[in-house]
Design a protein around this motif. Structure first.
Motif, PDB file in Angstrom:
ATOM      1  N   UNK A   1       0.834  -1.202   0.000  1.00 46.56           N
ATOM      2  CA  UNK A   1       0.000   0.000   0.000  1.00 46.56           C
ATOM      3  C   UNK A   1       0.872   1.257   0.000  1.00 46.56           C
ATOM      4  N   UNK A   2       1.932   1.232   0.790  1.00 44.93           N
ATOM      5  CA  UNK A   2       2.832   2.386   0.840  1.00 44.93           C
ATOM      6  C   UNK A   2       3.537   2.572  -0.508  1.00 44.93           C
ATOM      7  N   UNK A   3       3.954   1.484  -1.132  1.00 45.67           N
ATOM      8  CA  UNK A   3       4.609   1.609  -2.443  1.00 45.67           C
ATOM      9  C   UNK A   3       3.623   2.096  -3.496  1.00 45.67           C
ATOM     10  N   UNK A   4       2.368   1.693  -3.390  1.00 48.86           N
ATOM     11  CA  UNK A   4       1.347   2.191  -4.322  1.00 48.86           C
ATOM     12  C   UNK A   4       1.165   3.702  -4.156  1.00 48.86           C
ATOM     13  N   UNK A   5       1.157   4.166  -2.907  1.00 46.00           N
ATOM     14  CA  UNK A   5       1.048   5.602  -2.658  1.00 46.00           C
ATOM     15  C   UNK A   5       2.222   6.355  -3.293  1.00 46.00           C
ATOM     16  N   UNK A   6       3.425   5.799  -3.157  1.00 48.41           N
ATOM     17  CA  UNK A   6       4.609   6.454  -3.733  1.00 48.41           C
ATOM     18  C   UNK A   6       4.550   6.464  -5.257  1.00 48.41           C
ATOM     19  N   UNK A   7       4.107   5.358  -5.835  1.00 45.77           N
ATOM     20  CA  UNK A   7       3.973   5.295  -7.300  1.00 45.77           C
ATOM     21  C   UNK A   7       2.934   6.302  -7.784  1.00 45.77           C
ATOM     22  N   UNK A   8       1.819   6.385  -7.074  1.00 47.97           N
ATOM     23  CA  UNK A   8       0.773   7.334  -7.449  1.00 47.97           C
ATOM     24  C   UNK A   8       1.247   8.776  -7.280  1.00 47.97           C
ATOM     25  N   UNK A   9       2.076   9.023  -6.272  1.00 47.28           N
ATOM     26  CA  UNK A   9       2.634  10.362  -6.077  1.00 47.28           C
ATOM     27  C   UNK A   9       3.523  10.735  -7.260  1.00 47.28           C
ATOM     28  N   UNK A  10       4.369   9.805  -7.680  1.00 44.52           N
ATOM     29  CA  UNK A  10       5.242  10.061  -8.825  1.00 44.52           C
ATOM     30  C   UNK A  10       4.418  10.353 -10.070  1.00 44.52           C
TER      31      UNK A  10
ATOM     32  N   UNK B   1      -1.756  18.920  -8.957  1.00 45.72           N
ATOM     33  CA  UNK B   1      -1.355  19.544  -7.694  1.00 45.72           C
ATOM     34  C   UNK B   1      -2.141  18.985  -6.502  1.00 45.72           C
ATOM     35  N   UNK B   2      -3.446  18.828  -6.648  1.00 36.91           N
ATOM     36  CA  UNK B   2      -4.277  18.329  -5.554  1.00 36.91           C
ATOM     37  C   UNK B   2      -3.837  16.929  -5.127  1.00 36.91           C
ATOM     38  N   UNK B   3      -3.714  16.027  -6.091  1.00 40.20           N
ATOM     39  CA  UNK B   3      -3.334  14.644  -5.806  1.00 40.20           C
ATOM     40  C   UNK B   3      -1.924  14.577  -5.217  1.00 40.20           C
ATOM     41  N   UNK B   4      -0.992  15.304  -5.809  1.00 35.06           N
ATOM     42  CA  UNK B   4       0.389  15.214  -5.331  1.00 35.06           C
ATOM     43  C   UNK B   4       0.530  15.779  -3.920  1.00 35.06           C
ATOM     44  N   UNK B   5      -0.116  16.900  -3.630  1.00 34.36           N
ATOM     45  CA  UNK B   5       0.008  17.466  -2.282  1.00 34.36           C
ATOM     46  C   UNK B   5      -0.672  16.568  -1.249  1.00 34.36           C
TER      47      UNK B   5
END
Length: 154
Positions: free
Chosen positions: A4-13, A21-25
């Motif tokens: 789940x944490x790696x998915x969050x990081x991939x989605x952030x990238x 901007x909304x999603x990344x912040x």
């Protein structure tokens, strides 16, 4: 690293590359909260997927409460942003229980508690102990408590 944490990081990238901007912040703040939870306490540790999910749920709840406060304060623009962030985080959480599903779980727990000798409104604690593990992450604690109170009262 948990999935789940790696998915969050991939989605952030991906959000940064897409200039969302909304999603990344929102994802940055959530990952910061996860890291803070990992290093909090006496020793640093890796959070499990369940623990990461709890952090995400806590962050989503903060967004809902902030949106409500902004709405009451007449700041609709800020409220809309908080709602959007909360909805974005909800996508990483398990599907929430419907009122009917929650009611069925609570009714079953009330029966179990009555079989164990708990009666009336004082049985709230016993029922909550039975219900909470079954609905963990799939229903807000306030909703669960309200459903239990309603069934015990009447």
């Amino acid at each position: 690293m948990t999935s789940l944490k790696s998915k969050l990081k991939e989605d952030l990238t991906a959000a940064i590359r897409a200039r969302d901007e909304l999603r990344s912040s929102t994802l940055r703040l959530t990952l910061t909260a996860i890291t803070k939870e990992e290093v909090g306490g006496k020793t640093a540790r890796e959070l499990s997927d369940d623990e990461v999910q709890k952090v995400i749920a806590k962050e989503a709840k903060k967004r809902r409460e902030a949106a409500e406060a902004f709405t009451q304060g007449g700041r609709t623009e800020s409220a809309e942003r908080e709602k959007a962030e909360g909805e974005l985080l909800d996508a990483y959480l398990p599907k929430q229980l419907t009122d009917d599903e929650l009611g069925a779980i609570v009714a079953q727990a009330v029966e179990e508690a009555k079989a164990a000798g708990a009666e009336g409104p004082r049985a709230m604690g016993a029922v909550m102990k039975i219900v909470n593990p079954k609905v963990a992450g799939r229903a807000d604690g306030g909703r669960v408590a309200a459903a239990v109170k309603q069934l015990l009262a009447g």
